[in-house]
Design a protein around this motif. Structure first.
Motif, mmCIF file in Angstrom:
data_model
loop_
_atom_site.group_PDB
_atom_site.id
_atom_site.type_symbol
_atom_site.label_atom_id
_atom_site.label_comp_id
_atom_site.label_asym_id
_atom_site.label_seq_id
_atom_site.Cartn_x
_atom_site.Cartn_y
_atom_site.Cartn_z
ATOM 1 N N ASP A 165 50.700 40.928 34.289
ATOM 2 C CA ASP A 165 49.618 40.531 35.193
ATOM 3 C C ASP A 165 48.471 41.544 35.157
ATOM 4 N N PHE A 166 48.835 42.821 35.124
ATOM 5 C CA PHE A 166 47.842 43.896 35.047
ATOM 6 C C PHE A 166 47.011 43.788 33.761
ATOM 7 N N TYR A 167 47.675 43.552 32.650
ATOM 8 C CA TYR A 167 46.964 43.480 31.376
ATOM 9 C C TYR A 167 46.093 42.224 31.290
ATOM 10 N N LYS A 171 42.449 42.256 29.981
ATOM 11 C CA LYS A 171 42.052 41.494 28.799
ATOM 12 C C LYS A 171 42.567 40.067 28.948
ATOM 13 N N ASN A 172 41.707 39.166 29.280
ATOM 14 C CA ASN A 172 42.120 37.782 29.544
ATOM 15 C C ASN A 172 42.294 37.023 28.229
ATOM 16 N N THR A 173 43.392 37.321 27.529
ATOM 17 C CA THR A 173 43.667 36.664 26.257
ATOM 18 C C THR A 173 44.580 35.460 26.474
ATOM 19 N N ARG A 174 44.478 34.492 25.595
ATOM 20 C CA ARG A 174 45.247 33.244 25.733
ATOM 21 C C ARG A 174 46.749 33.516 25.666
ATOM 22 N N ARG A 177 47.902 35.154 28.881
ATOM 23 C CA ARG A 177 47.789 34.190 29.981
ATOM 24 C C ARG A 177 48.950 33.200 29.938
ATOM 25 N N GLN A 178 49.338 32.811 28.747
ATOM 26 C CA GLN A 178 50.463 31.888 28.588
ATOM 27 C C GLN A 178 51.770 32.541 29.046
ATOM 28 N N ILE A 179 51.959 33.797 28.683
ATOM 29 C CA ILE A 179 53.147 34.529 29.140
ATOM 30 C C ILE A 179 53.160 34.607 30.661
ATOM 31 N N HIS A 180 52.013 34.914 31.234
ATOM 32 C CA HIS A 180 51.881 35.017 32.693
ATOM 33 C C HIS A 180 52.284 33.707 33.375
ATOM 34 N N ASN A 181 51.875 32.581 32.809
ATOM 35 C CA ASN A 181 52.132 31.282 33.425
ATOM 36 C C ASN A 181 53.613 30.924 33.481
ATOM 37 N N TYR A 182 54.384 31.429 32.522
ATOM 38 C CA TYR A 182 55.790 31.031 32.423
ATOM 39 C C TYR A 182 56.781 32.131 32.805
#
Length: 299
Positions: A165-167, A171-174, A177-182
């Motif tokens: 979440d911190f990273y 750096k808002n990379t795809r 973001r996908q890892i964050h979502n799941y």
């Protein structure tokens, strides 16, 4: 009111009073199981998968079924924990690759920034490194100026989740973001497996009802051909996240290995399929698990 502690024989008589039979495992063998192999609370937790009649007694439930489900559940938890470890390793590899190839990162300032934003998680990671007998030399060498490659290596899964979440804010990379979502859902499975919590309990029950599955989970389930209504079960929701992440992160060779490993779990469930022939909840759960296992091996 506190329940009175019962002896093994009293527990067996209690189960009999609830309609549980001992046709496939004798009462004597059941006593040995409870005394040496498994304990009453865990074994009997699987009774939630079976219906009761109007007299509030279980129908078509033998003690052997409970012992069998306890064995299947143990193997399932070991398998899902392996998937979780694969995901944890894959996330660390991905993050290190992103950070190492970023000209704006030096490998040290990012750890300092994390320390400022999450001091408790930072100190907890260093304390773990200090107390670890196998890594103490690493602590002595690096604790005053710790790099991201050392820090990621020793952080717990919980801290890794926070670091993702911190990273993502950094750096808002795809991919992140996908890892964050799941990850926030798949870690529920990981934690249950790590603490040996039974999984094959309260399946498709109101106790684990999820009113609104998230959009990313719906998207993943659609790719897997899993009906949307099953996502309202918390475990199915979390399992979809786990298998989706594994496929995104892991190599083809590892996916093939976990596919073969998963198929053995399904074979184990069907060893006594006649015992569960009329059990819609269990059969539905393993049907969905079969779809998930197939998914990680689809190219």
């Amino acid at each position: 009111m506190e329940k009175r502690m019962m002896s093994t024989n009293e527990l067996i008589n209690h189960m009999k009073s609830k309609g549980i039979t001992f046709n496939f495992i004798s009462e004597n063998e059941a006593s040995k199981t409870l005394n040496k192999v498994n304990y009453y609370f865990k074994v009997t937790s699987y009774r939630s998968n079976f219906p009761k009649n109007e007299s509030n007694k279980y129908e078509n439930l033998d003690f052997a079924y409970l012992v069998d489900l306890a064995s299947i559940d143990m193997q399932l938890r070991e398998y899902l924990f392996d998937l979780s470890i694969d995901i944890e390793h894959g996330i660390k590899v991905l993050l290190l690759n992103l950070i190492s190839n970023d000209v704006n990162e030096d490998g040290y300032s990012i750890v300092e920034d994390f320390k400022i934003n999450y001091p408790n998680q930072y100190q907890r990671t260093l304390k773990y490194l200090e107390k670890n007998k196998y890594l103490h030399d690493m602590y002595k060498k690096h604790h005053n100026n710790i790099s991201i490659w050392v820090f990621l290596e020793v952080m717990t899964f919980g801290t890794l989740s926070i670091f993702v979440d911190f990273y993502l804010k950094r750096k808002n990379t795809r991919s992140v973001r996908q890892i964050h979502n799941y990850l926030k859902f798949s870690k529920n499975i990981r934690n249950a497996c790590a603490h040996s919590n039974p999984l094959l309990v309260n399946i498709f029950s109101d106790k684990e009802f999820l009113r609104r599955p998230s959009a990313p989970i719906k998207s993943a389930a659609k790719q897997m051909n899993i009906p949307m209504n099953y996502l309202q079960d918390l475990k199915i929701n979390d399992l979809v996240s786990l298998f989706f992440l594994h496929k995104k992160i892991q190599s083809k060779k590892m996916s093939e290995h976990r596919y073969n490993q998963g198929k053995k779990i399904l074979t184990r469930f069907h060893r006594h399929k006649d015992w569960y022939a009329d059990n819609t909840k269990l059969n539905t759960f393993f049907k969905i698990l079969d779809i998930l296992i197939d998914y990680i091996n689809v190219q």
